[in-house]
Write a protein that holds these residues in place. Structure first.
Motif, PDB file in Angstrom:
ATOM      1  N   GLU A 122      49.543  45.730  48.455  1.00  0.00           N
ATOM      2  CA  GLU A 122      49.015  44.537  49.034  1.00  0.00           C
ATOM      3  C   GLU A 122      47.714  44.460  49.883  1.00  0.00           C
ATOM      4  O   GLU A 122      46.727  43.897  49.794  1.00  0.00           O
ATOM      5  CB  GLU A 122      50.088  43.895  50.189  1.00  0.00           C
ATOM      6  N   ARG A 123      47.505  45.904  50.612  1.00  0.00           N
ATOM      7  CA  ARG A 123      46.268  46.076  51.165  1.00  0.00           C
ATOM      8  C   ARG A 123      45.108  46.507  50.096  1.00  0.00           C
ATOM      9  O   ARG A 123      43.982  45.824  50.277  1.00  0.00           O
ATOM     10  CB  ARG A 123      46.391  47.263  52.143  1.00  0.00           C
ATOM     11  N   GLU A 124      45.557  46.984  49.120  1.00  0.00           N
ATOM     12  CA  GLU A 124      44.558  47.517  48.046  1.00  0.00           C
ATOM     13  C   GLU A 124      44.013  46.069  47.540  1.00  0.00           C
ATOM     14  O   GLU A 124      42.961  45.769  47.229  1.00  0.00           O
ATOM     15  CB  GLU A 124      45.181  48.369  47.081  1.00  0.00           C
ATOM     16  N   LEU A 125      45.194  45.271  47.140  1.00  0.00           N
ATOM     17  CA  LEU A 125      44.710  43.970  46.551  1.00  0.00           C
ATOM     18  C   LEU A 125      43.964  43.224  47.196  1.00  0.00           C
ATOM     19  O   LEU A 125      42.986  42.350  46.785  1.00  0.00           O
ATOM     20  CB  LEU A 125      46.123  43.217  46.449  1.00  0.00           C
ATOM     21  N   GLN A 126      44.045  43.132  48.504  1.00  0.00           N
ATOM     22  CA  GLN A 126      43.156  42.336  49.768  1.00  0.00           C
ATOM     23  C   GLN A 126      41.899  42.671  49.504  1.00  0.00           C
ATOM     24  O   GLN A 126      41.172  42.068  49.623  1.00  0.00           O
ATOM     25  CB  GLN A 126      43.971  42.543  50.902  1.00  0.00           C
ATOM     26  N   ARG A 127      41.774  44.048  49.533  1.00  0.00           N
ATOM     27  CA  ARG A 127      40.556  44.640  49.619  1.00  0.00           C
ATOM     28  C   ARG A 127      39.752  44.477  48.498  1.00  0.00           C
ATOM     29  O   ARG A 127      38.486  44.032  48.513  1.00  0.00           O
ATOM     30  CB  ARG A 127      40.514  46.506  49.706  1.00  0.00           C
ATOM     31  N   THR A 128      40.448  44.506  47.370  1.00  0.00           N
ATOM     32  CA  THR A 128      39.795  44.425  45.727  1.00  0.00           C
ATOM     33  C   THR A 128      39.370  42.783  46.014  1.00  0.00           C
ATOM     34  O   THR A 128      38.259  42.381  45.357  1.00  0.00           O
ATOM     35  CB  THR A 128      40.790  44.285  44.679  1.00  0.00           C
ATOM     36  N   ARG A 129      40.238  41.834  46.356  1.00  0.00           N
ATOM     37  CA  ARG A 129      40.016  40.371  46.443  1.00  0.00           C
ATOM     38  C   ARG A 129      38.742  40.187  47.269  1.00  0.00           C
ATOM     39  O   ARG A 129      37.965  39.396  46.818  1.00  0.00           O
ATOM     40  CB  ARG A 129      41.086  39.520  46.905  1.00  0.00           C
ATOM     41  N   THR A 130      38.801  40.772  48.358  1.00  0.00           N
ATOM     42  CA  THR A 130      37.606  40.492  49.311  1.00  0.00           C
ATOM     43  C   THR A 130      36.310  41.010  48.528  1.00  0.00           C
ATOM     44  O   THR A 130      35.187  40.439  48.692  1.00  0.00           O
ATOM     45  CB  THR A 130      37.745  41.117  50.767  1.00  0.00           C
ATOM     46  N   LEU A 131      36.419  42.228  48.034  1.00  0.00           N
ATOM     47  CA  LEU A 131      35.060  42.840  47.317  1.00  0.00           C
ATOM     48  C   LEU A 131      34.605  41.920  46.217  1.00  0.00           C
ATOM     49  O   LEU A 131      33.573  41.619  45.978  1.00  0.00           O
ATOM     50  CB  LEU A 131      35.490  44.183  46.846  1.00  0.00           C
ATOM     51  N   ALA A 132      35.788  41.416  45.441  1.00  0.00           N
ATOM     52  CA  ALA A 132      35.507  40.404  44.412  1.00  0.00           C
ATOM     53  C   ALA A 132      34.924  39.397  45.039  1.00  0.00           C
ATOM     54  O   ALA A 132      33.767  38.869  44.207  1.00  0.00           O
ATOM     55  CB  ALA A 132      36.776  40.020  43.600  1.00  0.00           C
ATOM     56  N   GLU A 133      35.278  38.684  46.131  1.00  0.00           N
ATOM     57  CA  GLU A 133      34.733  37.526  46.529  1.00  0.00           C
ATOM     58  C   GLU A 133      33.420  37.730  46.790  1.00  0.00           C
ATOM     59  O   GLU A 133      32.300  36.887  46.798  1.00  0.00           O
ATOM     60  CB  GLU A 133      35.678  37.004  47.639  1.00  0.00           C
ATOM     61  N   VAL A 134      33.279  38.802  47.572  1.00  0.00           N
ATOM     62  CA  VAL A 134      31.743  39.165  48.017  1.00  0.00           C
ATOM     63  C   VAL A 134      30.834  39.078  46.912  1.00  0.00           C
ATOM     64  O   VAL A 134      29.628  38.655  46.846  1.00  0.00           O
ATOM     65  CB  VAL A 134      31.830  40.407  48.951  1.00  0.00           C
ATOM     66  N   GLY A 135      31.190  39.869  46.022  1.00  0.00           N
ATOM     67  CA  GLY A 135      30.414  40.107  44.470  1.00  0.00           C
ATOM     68  C   GLY A 135      30.106  38.735  43.779  1.00  0.00           C
ATOM     69  O   GLY A 135      29.204  38.402  43.634  1.00  0.00           O
TER      70      GLY A 135
ATOM     71  N   SER B 299      26.378  37.085  43.767  1.00  0.00           N
ATOM     72  CA  SER B 299      25.764  36.839  42.475  1.00  0.00           C
ATOM     73  C   SER B 299      25.592  35.362  42.400  1.00  0.00           C
ATOM     74  O   SER B 299      24.507  34.751  41.845  1.00  0.00           O
ATOM     75  CB  SER B 299      26.715  37.194  41.263  1.00  0.00           C
ATOM     76  N   ALA B 300      26.506  34.374  42.877  1.00  0.00           N
ATOM     77  CA  ALA B 300      26.189  32.975  42.920  1.00  0.00           C
ATOM     78  C   ALA B 300      24.826  32.482  43.814  1.00  0.00           C
ATOM     79  O   ALA B 300      24.150  32.004  43.388  1.00  0.00           O
ATOM     80  CB  ALA B 300      27.408  32.390  43.560  1.00  0.00           C
ATOM     81  N   ILE B 301      24.901  33.401  44.935  1.00  0.00           N
ATOM     82  CA  ILE B 301      23.599  32.967  45.779  1.00  0.00           C
ATOM     83  C   ILE B 301      22.321  33.595  44.931  1.00  0.00           C
ATOM     84  O   ILE B 301      21.204  32.749  44.987  1.00  0.00           O
ATOM     85  CB  ILE B 301      23.898  33.615  47.057  1.00  0.00           C
ATOM     86  N   ALA B 302      22.423  34.673  44.607  1.00  0.00           N
ATOM     87  CA  ALA B 302      21.225  35.258  43.799  1.00  0.00           C
ATOM     88  C   ALA B 302      20.804  34.301  42.670  1.00  0.00           C
ATOM     89  O   ALA B 302      19.601  33.878  42.562  1.00  0.00           O
ATOM     90  CB  ALA B 302      21.585  36.696  43.250  1.00  0.00           C
ATOM     91  N   HIS B 303      21.848  33.850  41.793  1.00  0.00           N
ATOM     92  CA  HIS B 303      21.579  33.037  40.968  1.00  0.00           C
ATOM     93  C   HIS B 303      20.975  31.794  41.047  1.00  0.00           C
ATOM     94  O   HIS B 303      20.077  31.052  40.309  1.00  0.00           O
ATOM     95  CB  HIS B 303      22.877  32.752  40.180  1.00  0.00           C
ATOM     96  N   GLU B 304      21.498  31.027  42.211  1.00  0.00           N
ATOM     97  CA  GLU B 304      21.190  29.842  42.997  1.00  0.00           C
ATOM     98  C   GLU B 304      19.869  29.860  43.184  1.00  0.00           C
ATOM     99  O   GLU B 304      19.029  29.208  43.185  1.00  0.00           O
ATOM    100  CB  GLU B 304      22.083  29.378  43.783  1.00  0.00           C
TER     101      GLU B 304
END
Ligand code: ADP
Ligand code: MG
Length: 401
Positions: free
Chosen positions: A175-188, A192-197
């Motif tokens: 669950e922790r690993e998943l949470q970390r991955t989720r957070t990282l994915a969201e940050v990523g 990229s959304a901000i850079a693109h915009e």
């Protein structure tokens, strides 16, 4: 002579013989024989009783053994305690989880739990106390060796309390690993959304600046400066949207007329809507009450819905906005006749960065929902592909604070 038991059951026959030539049987002989038969009947009865008992005891032992094996094969620790917290039963997993020797199981709870951390033991003791008064409690404890144990205690019928212990360390780690991955994915995703915009307007700005530099006339240069200004404004809006998302919603509520908010907003957006070919009709409801709300945030939320509606009607179309007073809330509807939303996208609509547009941020609806929920309200959407979409905001009535 029949062997008759006390329960008047016939369990055998006593045969008495005399050698030929001897005398027959007199009354006394027969009485004696009957007395012997009664004793024999009792003896036979007792013998069969003992046999039945032994069979029962064997069956019971076999059942107990089977029960023990089943319990021992469980991955969960199962412990049965009596009311004095003596150990009635503890399966192999329980002993393993409590780090107890398998061959000399403890006979009382205190000994059984002696290898737990004091905090862990205290938490389980609270569970036991709750279970003793009929409440089922569940706790998760983290032991110093990083094991996470989930413990449930419930009242057992025959023996005081049943404790079930599970090692959920692996689940917690996943669950922790998943949470970390989720957070990282969201940050990523966000990065990229901000850079693109930011890149799109920046490209326009540098292009326009180059054109302005190359212009011979002041008027021509001014035209390009206008483009620079527009794109800078767009960048500013983008920053607002990102900041809104990052900030969280802190409301600044005041007495608000929804109808006034919508009218004002439509005036502000007028030229923009005309440009996109969107015709807006606004139908205020009957006696829509003043509510306590954050005017600016609400206006921003409705603006997002109007923009989405306009963007969904390629080449323009009819957008209908209406309000309605209900018993406990005010409804605001924004209805378009645009492209509609496919079923599979409905669930992801409010997820940050979900967008199907090349210049979309995917933050509009996310912000709408956050603002409305901060007001204690809700957002609903119904849509049909190719027909249109209707968003309904429901804001609770709140009188003065
Ligand atoms: P953005 O508008 O930047 O894409 P939003 O959060 O406002 O982000 O919307 C997310 C997505 O939801 C849009 O990209 C679009 O696919 C869909 N959507 C929202 N409103 C509508 C609408 N009125 N009609 C059709 N699709 C919509
Ligand atoms: Mg949008």
């Amino acid at each position: 002579v029949p062997l008759i038991t006390l329960q008047a059951e016939s369990v055998g026959i006593l045969n008495i013989c005399r050698s030929t030539g001897a005398q027959g049987y007199d009354e006394n002989d027969l009485e004696g024989a009957e007395a012997i038969a009664r004793h024999l009947a009792l003896a036979v009865d007792n013998a069969s009783l003992v046999a039945r008992h032994k069979a029962d005891a064997d069956r019971y032992a076999a059942l107990a053994e089977q029960n023990r094996r089943v319990l021992d094969s469980l991955p969960s620790g199962v412990i049965a305690l009596d009311r004095a917290r003596r150990v009635v039963q503890a399966n192999a997993s329980a002993l393993r989880l409590l780090q107890q020797p398998l061959n000399h199981p403890a006979t009382d709870w205190e000994t059984l739990a002696r290898n737990l951390s004091p905090e862990g033991k205290a938490a389980i003791d609270r569970c036991l106390a709750a279970a003793a008064s009929g409440n089922e409690l569940r706790v998760t404890i983290e032991e110093p060796d990083s094991r996470h144990l989930q413990v449930r205690a419930s009242q057992g019928a025959a023996f005081g309390i049943t404790l079930i212990i599970d090692d959920i360390t692996h689940d917690v780690e996943i669950e922790r690993e998943l949470q970390r991955t989720r957070t990282l994915a969201e940050v990523g995703q966000m990065t990229s959304a901000i850079a693109h915009e930011i890149r799109n307007p920046l490209t326009s700005i540098s292009g326009a600046a180059q054109m302005a530099l190359d212009e011979q006339t002041l008027d021509g240069a001014k035209g390009w400066a206008k483009v620079v200004q527009q794109e800078a404004l767009h960048l500013n809006d983008l920053c607002d949207e990102f900041l809104d998302f990052a900030k969280g919603v802190a409301l600044n509520p005041g007495e608000t007329s929804i109808d006034a908010v919508v009218s004002e907003l439509l005036m502000q957006m007028d030229s923009q809507l005309i440009e996109s070919g969107t015709r807006v009709s606004f139908e205020p409801g009957d006696q829509v009450p003043i509510i306590l709300a954050d005017k600016a945030k609400l206006s921003q939320a409705i603006r997002n819905l109007i923009l989405n509606g306009a963007e969904a009607m390629v080449g323009g179309g009819e957008l209908r906005i209406s309000t309605e007073a209900q018993q406990n809330c005010v409804l605001i509807r924004v209805e378009d006749h645009g492209i509609g939303i496919p079923e599979e996208n409905l669930a992801r609509l409010f997820t940050p960065f979900f967008t199907t547009k090349s210049r979309g941020t995917g933050l509009g609806l996310c912000n709408v929902r956050r603002v409305i929920e901060a007001h204690g309200g809700s957002v609903e959407v119904t849509s049909r592909v190719g027909v249109g979409t209707e968003f309904t905001l429901c804001l609770p009535l709140r009188t003065r604070p």
